[in-house]
Motif scaffolding. Structure first.
Motif, mmCIF file in Angstrom:
data_model
loop_
_atom_site.group_PDB
_atom_site.id
_atom_site.type_symbol
_atom_site.label_atom_id
_atom_site.label_comp_id
_atom_site.label_asym_id
_atom_site.label_seq_id
_atom_site.Cartn_x
_atom_site.Cartn_y
_atom_site.Cartn_z
ATOM 1 N N MET A 162 33.582 40.400 20.994
ATOM 2 C CA MET A 162 33.030 41.741 21.150
ATOM 3 C C MET A 162 32.436 41.896 22.549
ATOM 4 S SD MET A 162 33.384 43.584 18.392
ATOM 5 C CE MET A 162 32.113 44.819 18.675
ATOM 6 N N PRO A 163 32.442 43.120 23.098
ATOM 7 C CA PRO A 163 31.853 43.309 24.428
ATOM 8 C C PRO A 163 30.335 43.330 24.386
ATOM 9 C CG PRO A 163 32.639 45.411 23.573
ATOM 10 C CD PRO A 163 33.093 44.351 22.600
ATOM 11 N N VAL A 164 29.721 42.683 25.357
ATOM 12 C CA VAL A 164 28.302 42.851 25.641
ATOM 13 C C VAL A 164 28.235 43.480 27.027
ATOM 14 C CG1 VAL A 164 26.063 41.744 25.968
ATOM 15 C CG2 VAL A 164 27.630 40.903 24.206
ATOM 16 N N TYR A 165 28.143 44.780 27.043
ATOM 17 C CA TYR A 165 28.268 45.633 28.219
ATOM 18 C C TYR A 165 29.656 45.480 28.840
ATOM 19 C CZ TYR A 165 27.192 48.318 32.396
ATOM 20 O OH TYR A 165 27.219 49.251 33.403
ATOM 21 N N ASP A 166 29.827 44.668 29.886
ATOM 22 C CA ASP A 166 31.095 44.667 30.615
ATOM 23 C C ASP A 166 31.881 43.378 30.494
ATOM 24 O OD1 ASP A 166 29.283 43.169 32.055
ATOM 25 O OD2 ASP A 166 29.847 43.966 34.018
ATOM 26 N N LYS A 167 31.457 42.484 29.590
ATOM 27 C CA LYS A 167 32.148 41.204 29.430
ATOM 28 C C LYS A 167 32.194 40.815 27.963
ATOM 29 C CE LYS A 167 29.159 39.571 32.306
ATOM 30 N NZ LYS A 167 28.707 40.831 32.908
ATOM 31 N N PRO A 168 33.207 40.030 27.566
ATOM 32 C CA PRO A 168 33.217 39.516 26.195
ATOM 33 C C PRO A 168 31.995 38.635 25.947
ATOM 34 C CG PRO A 168 35.358 39.215 27.233
ATOM 35 C CD PRO A 168 34.413 39.628 28.320
ATOM 36 N N MET A 169 31.504 38.661 24.747
ATOM 37 C CA MET A 169 30.293 37.928 24.395
ATOM 38 C C MET A 169 30.360 36.458 24.785
ATOM 39 S SD MET A 169 28.614 37.564 20.589
ATOM 40 C CE MET A 169 28.691 39.328 20.291
ATOM 41 N N CYS A 188 29.026 35.928 35.464
ATOM 42 C CA CYS A 188 30.327 35.985 36.138
ATOM 43 C C CYS A 188 30.811 34.545 36.302
ATOM 44 C CB CYS A 188 30.212 36.668 37.493
ATOM 45 S SG CYS A 188 31.758 36.678 38.432
ATOM 46 N N LEU A 189 31.803 34.165 35.525
ATOM 47 C CA LEU A 189 32.221 32.763 35.468
ATOM 48 C C LEU A 189 32.781 32.275 36.792
ATOM 49 C CD1 LEU A 189 33.885 32.774 31.932
ATOM 50 C CD2 LEU A 189 31.483 32.358 32.546
ATOM 51 N N GLU A 190 33.530 33.128 37.481
ATOM 52 C CA GLU A 190 34.095 32.739 38.774
ATOM 53 C C GLU A 190 32.991 32.519 39.805
ATOM 54 O OE1 GLU A 190 37.346 35.086 36.697
ATOM 55 O OE2 GLU A 190 35.166 35.253 36.939
ATOM 56 N N GLU A 191 31.964 33.345 39.781
ATOM 57 C CA GLU A 191 30.860 33.185 40.725
ATOM 58 C C GLU A 191 30.122 31.872 40.484
ATOM 59 O OE1 GLU A 191 27.211 35.830 42.601
ATOM 60 O OE2 GLU A 191 27.884 36.242 40.553
ATOM 61 N N ILE A 192 29.921 31.522 39.211
ATOM 62 C CA ILE A 192 29.269 30.251 38.900
ATOM 63 C C ILE A 192 30.141 29.083 39.342
ATOM 64 C CG2 ILE A 192 28.363 28.796 37.047
ATOM 65 C CD1 ILE A 192 27.764 31.408 35.511
ATOM 66 N N LYS A 227 42.396 35.484 43.959
ATOM 67 C CA LYS A 227 43.571 35.501 43.085
ATOM 68 C C LYS A 227 43.198 36.010 41.703
ATOM 69 C CE LYS A 227 47.141 32.449 41.171
ATOM 70 N NZ LYS A 227 47.643 31.047 41.112
ATOM 71 N N ASN A 228 42.063 35.543 41.182
ATOM 72 C CA ASN A 228 41.610 35.987 39.873
ATOM 73 C C ASN A 228 41.326 37.482 39.857
ATOM 74 O OD1 ASN A 228 41.731 33.292 39.179
ATOM 75 N ND2 ASN A 228 39.530 33.015 38.969
ATOM 76 N N ALA A 229 40.798 37.996 40.960
ATOM 77 C CA ALA A 229 40.415 39.411 41.027
ATOM 78 C C ALA A 229 41.603 40.329 40.767
ATOM 79 C CB ALA A 229 39.785 39.715 42.382
ATOM 80 N N SER A 239 35.214 47.144 37.290
ATOM 81 C CA SER A 239 34.016 46.743 38.029
ATOM 82 C C SER A 239 33.967 45.222 38.187
ATOM 83 C CB SER A 239 32.760 47.244 37.316
ATOM 84 O OG SER A 239 32.625 46.646 36.031
ATOM 85 N N TYR A 240 34.495 44.492 37.201
ATOM 86 C CA TYR A 240 34.517 43.032 37.303
ATOM 87 C C TYR A 240 35.456 42.599 38.426
ATOM 88 C CZ TYR A 240 34.138 38.198 35.609
ATOM 89 O OH TYR A 240 33.873 36.842 35.499
ATOM 90 N N GLY A 241 36.632 43.260 38.503
ATOM 91 C CA GLY A 241 37.559 42.947 39.576
ATOM 92 C C GLY A 241 36.985 43.263 40.941
ATOM 93 N N GLU A 242 36.285 44.393 41.060
ATOM 94 C CA GLU A 242 35.660 44.762 42.326
ATOM 95 C C GLU A 242 34.593 43.744 42.711
ATOM 96 O OE1 GLU A 242 36.471 47.044 44.457
ATOM 97 O OE2 GLU A 242 38.074 47.903 43.236
ATOM 98 N N TYR A 243 33.839 43.272 41.735
ATOM 99 C CA TYR A 243 32.799 42.281 42.008
ATOM 100 C C TYR A 243 33.422 40.977 42.505
ATOM 101 C CZ TYR A 243 28.427 39.680 41.351
ATOM 102 O OH TYR A 243 27.299 38.932 41.558
ATOM 103 N N LEU A 244 34.515 40.563 41.886
ATOM 104 C CA LEU A 244 35.179 39.338 42.336
ATOM 105 C C LEU A 244 35.698 39.483 43.764
ATOM 106 C CD1 LEU A 244 37.218 38.034 39.256
ATOM 107 C CD2 LEU A 244 34.938 37.377 40.035
ATOM 108 N N ARG A 245 36.219 40.652 44.094
ATOM 109 C CA ARG A 245 36.690 40.859 45.470
ATOM 110 C C ARG A 245 35.530 40.758 46.469
ATOM 111 N NH1 ARG A 245 40.867 43.536 42.773
ATOM 112 N NH2 ARG A 245 39.591 45.284 42.072
ATOM 113 N N MET A 246 34.369 41.243 46.081
ATOM 114 C CA MET A 246 33.195 41.126 46.935
ATOM 115 C C MET A 246 32.786 39.659 47.095
ATOM 116 S SD MET A 246 29.373 42.621 46.288
ATOM 117 C CE MET A 246 29.157 41.469 44.921
ATOM 118 N N ILE A 247 32.802 38.911 45.983
ATOM 119 C CA ILE A 247 32.445 37.495 46.046
ATOM 120 C C ILE A 247 33.446 36.728 46.913
ATOM 121 C CG2 ILE A 247 32.174 35.381 44.691
ATOM 122 C CD1 ILE A 247 29.890 37.383 44.396
ATOM 123 N N ALA A 248 34.723 37.075 46.763
ATOM 124 C CA ALA A 248 35.744 36.403 47.567
ATOM 125 C C ALA A 248 35.518 36.652 49.049
ATOM 126 C CB ALA A 248 37.127 36.878 47.150
#
Length: 302
Positions: free
Chosen positions: A36-43, A261-265, A279-281, A288-297
């Protein structure tokens, strides 16, 4: 996030993500509540992030036969995050400590950490605490969290030092303390053997309290009291699910940083690089998750 911390000992992680999720019916009739979603990610992202923050890279996800393919599709083998994921099934709920019977071969005699798939933890000093506890090689560690009414939880009573357990109670009518026990447990290499020796309770379950009482009887059960600045959220009801989503939304919108954010960790831990994140992004498109990953990259860990 602060600078990367020293690597923890080789500890295995288990996420128990089974059960029927009946308190969330009809939402969970088609699939596991941990999806189930918890805001923007699966629980399940949230407990998985806790294990990763503790420095744990080898992780077993225990779920139902019906839901296992869905978890495998979502998380894969874990390489996208710099970890190694395995999967096992529990055909029916048989208690939390049953995870150590199912995962006995996976854990072996290694130290381990068990986290429930519907528990969320977040706080400023959480990472440091997790790493310090994970470095403890002997005994077991449970956590205490101050609640107004602990009668619906397992409850731990502690001594004057605030680190040693005196008693454990399961949903007591008259609790000896206000410290509820969240679904996060660290054990030494004896946990699978101890779990095999537990006699099922009257309700037919291998109780986690009985496993913890084994360590208590040996004098090796440690307690870490979570600070006031740490949030522990249980998502077992519709109201809890909404409260957790609102909390994550408020934190993320205020800070501009994502929780779990698992990729950030993975990047923070040095397990993956920015190229992997870029690549993951692509798989997340314009979300919004994809945009965040692009920023982290582009910028690295913030």
């Amino acid at each position: 996030m602060s600078a990367p911390l020293a690597a923890a000992p080789a500890r295995r992680g288990i996420i128990l993500a089974g059960g029927s999720g009946s308190r969330l019916f009809p939402l969970t009739l088609p699939f596991s509540k941990q999806l189930m979603p918890v805001y923007d990610k699966p629980m399940i992202y949230y407990p998985l992030s806790v294990l990763m923050l503790a420095g744990i890279r080898e992780i077993l996800v225990i779920t139902t036969p019906h839901d296992r393919p869905l978890f495998e599709r979502l998380l894969g083998d874990g390489s996208s995050y710099g970890i190694a994921l395995s999967y096992a099934t529990q055909d029916e709920p048989r208690g939390l400590a049953d995870a150590y019977r199912i995962g006995a071969d996976f854990v072996g005699t290694n130290p381990s950490c068990l986290i429930l798939g519907d528990n969320l933890f977040y706080g400023a000093y959480l990472t440091d605490m997790l790493v310090n506890v994970s470095a403890r090689t002997a005994g077991a560690t449970i956590f205490g969290y101050h609640v107004v009414d602990p009668r619906s939880y397992g409850v731990v009573e502690i001594d004057g030092t605030g680190t040693k357990a005196l008693s454990l109670e399961e949903k007591p009518e008259k609790p000896r303390s206000n410290l509820a026990i969240p679904g996060l447990y660290f054990y030494d290499g004896n946990a699978p053997a101890y779990a095999r020796e537990i006699t099922p309770s009257p309700r037919g379950e291998i109780e986690i309290t009985d496993l913890n009482r084994r360590y208590l009887a040996e004098g090796t059960l440690h307690v870490e009291v979570l600070s006031r600045g740490t949030a522990w959220l249980d998502t077992g009801t519709h109201e809890n699910l909404i409260e957790a989503a609102d909390y994550i939304r408020a934190v993320q919108n205020r800070q501009g940083l994502k929780v779990a954010c698992l990729e950030e960790i993975g990047l923070f831990r040095g397990w993956i690089d920015r190229e992997t994140i870029a690549k993951n992004a692509k798989a997340y498109g314009k979300s919004s998750y994809g945009e965040y990953l692009r920023m982290i990259a582009a910028e690295g860990v913030r």
